[in-house]
Design a protein around this motif. Structure first.
Motif, PDB file in Angstrom:
ATOM      1  N   PRO A  29       0.807  -1.222   0.000  1.00  0.00           N
ATOM      2  CA  PRO A  29       0.000   0.000   0.000  1.00  0.00           C
ATOM      3  C   PRO A  29       0.844   1.277   0.000  1.00  0.00           C
ATOM      4  O   PRO A  29       0.466   2.262  -0.628  1.00  0.00           O
ATOM      5  N   LYS A  30       1.997   1.254   0.686  1.00  0.00           N
ATOM      6  CA  LYS A  30       2.865   2.437   0.714  1.00  0.00           C
ATOM      7  C   LYS A  30       3.414   2.745  -0.672  1.00  0.00           C
ATOM      8  O   LYS A  30       3.539   3.905  -1.058  1.00  0.00           O
ATOM      9  N   LYS A  31       3.754   1.712  -1.429  1.00  0.00           N
ATOM     10  CA  LYS A  31       4.280   1.917  -2.782  1.00  0.00           C
ATOM     11  C   LYS A  31       3.194   2.450  -3.715  1.00  0.00           C
ATOM     12  O   LYS A  31       3.460   3.297  -4.563  1.00  0.00           O
ATOM     13  N   ILE A  32       1.978   1.947  -3.556  1.00  0.00           N
ATOM     14  CA  ILE A  32       0.860   2.452  -4.361  1.00  0.00           C
ATOM     15  C   ILE A  32       0.645   3.929  -4.059  1.00  0.00           C
ATOM     16  O   ILE A  32       0.538   4.756  -4.971  1.00  0.00           O
ATOM     17  N   GLN A  52      -6.311  15.488  -3.982  1.00  0.00           N
ATOM     18  CA  GLN A  52      -7.630  15.177  -4.545  1.00  0.00           C
ATOM     19  C   GLN A  52      -7.513  14.289  -5.781  1.00  0.00           C
ATOM     20  O   GLN A  52      -8.271  13.333  -5.938  1.00  0.00           O
ATOM     21  N   SER A  53      -6.570  14.605  -6.634  1.00  0.00           N
ATOM     22  CA  SER A  53      -6.406  13.831  -7.857  1.00  0.00           C
ATOM     23  C   SER A  53      -5.960  12.401  -7.573  1.00  0.00           C
ATOM     24  O   SER A  53      -6.484  11.449  -8.158  1.00  0.00           O
ATOM     25  N   ALA A  54      -5.009  12.247  -6.670  1.00  0.00           N
ATOM     26  CA  ALA A  54      -4.511  10.916  -6.340  1.00  0.00           C
ATOM     27  C   ALA A  54      -5.603  10.072  -5.676  1.00  0.00           C
ATOM     28  O   ALA A  54      -5.815   8.910  -6.044  1.00  0.00           O
ATOM     29  N   GLU A  78      -7.524  -0.378  -0.151  1.00  0.00           N
ATOM     30  CA  GLU A  78      -8.096   0.445   0.914  1.00  0.00           C
ATOM     31  C   GLU A  78      -6.994   0.907   1.874  1.00  0.00           C
ATOM     32  O   GLU A  78      -7.019   2.041   2.349  1.00  0.00           O
ATOM     33  N   ALA A  79      -6.022   0.051   2.127  1.00  0.00           N
ATOM     34  CA  ALA A  79      -4.885   0.448   2.964  1.00  0.00           C
ATOM     35  C   ALA A  79      -4.068   1.539   2.270  1.00  0.00           C
ATOM     36  O   ALA A  79      -3.508   2.425   2.931  1.00  0.00           O
ATOM     37  N   ALA A  80      -4.027   1.491   0.940  1.00  0.00           N
ATOM     38  CA  ALA A  80      -3.312   2.522   0.177  1.00  0.00           C
ATOM     39  C   ALA A  80      -3.968   3.888   0.369  1.00  0.00           C
ATOM     40  O   ALA A  80      -3.284   4.912   0.350  1.00  0.00           O
ATOM     41  N   LYS A  81      -5.280   3.923   0.585  1.00  0.00           N
ATOM     42  CA  LYS A  81      -5.954   5.195   0.870  1.00  0.00           C
ATOM     43  C   LYS A  81      -5.404   5.803   2.153  1.00  0.00           C
ATOM     44  O   LYS A  81      -5.132   7.006   2.210  1.00  0.00           O
ATOM     45  N   ASP A  82      -5.262   4.964   3.180  1.00  0.00           N
ATOM     46  CA  ASP A  82      -4.715   5.450   4.454  1.00  0.00           C
ATOM     47  C   ASP A  82      -3.284   5.938   4.271  1.00  0.00           C
ATOM     48  O   ASP A  82      -2.891   6.973   4.823  1.00  0.00           O
TER      49      ASP A  82
END
Length: 91
Positions: A29-32, A52-54, A78-82
């Motif tokens: 998720p951190k790499k995403i 906002q774009s990301a 979903e973890a990438a959102k965090d």
């Protein structure tokens, strides 16, 4: 273009972001989040803020995959959102 492929086309040819190849298939998720952040900050065509774009592109991808997205993949995204919120200082 086939009707069911329009979301893939948006993901690959977004006016807002030039995404790094296979960003949504990464397992970390951190790499995403880092990749989306880089893409958003480099973009000269986005209409909103880089955050906002990301976040919009990530949410769009998750929503368009819908029920076809395996639970484990959804969990990573979903973890990438965090991670994206943290990367932009929006905990």
């Amino acid at each position: 273009m086939a009707r069911e492929k329009w979301s893939q086309d948006v993901t690959e040819h977004s006016d807002a972001l030039d995404l790094e190849e296979d960003v949504f298939t990464l397992d970390d998720p951190k790499k995403i989040a880092a990749s989306l952040k880089r893409s958003a900050e480099r973009s000269k065509r986005r209409k909103g803020t880089p955050y906002q774009s990301a976040m919009s592109m990530l949410t769009f991808y998750i929503n368009r995959a819908g029920d076809n997205l395996p639970a484990e993949r959804r969990k990573v995204l979903e973890a990438a959102k965090d991670e994206l919120r943290a990367a932009f200082g929006r905990d």
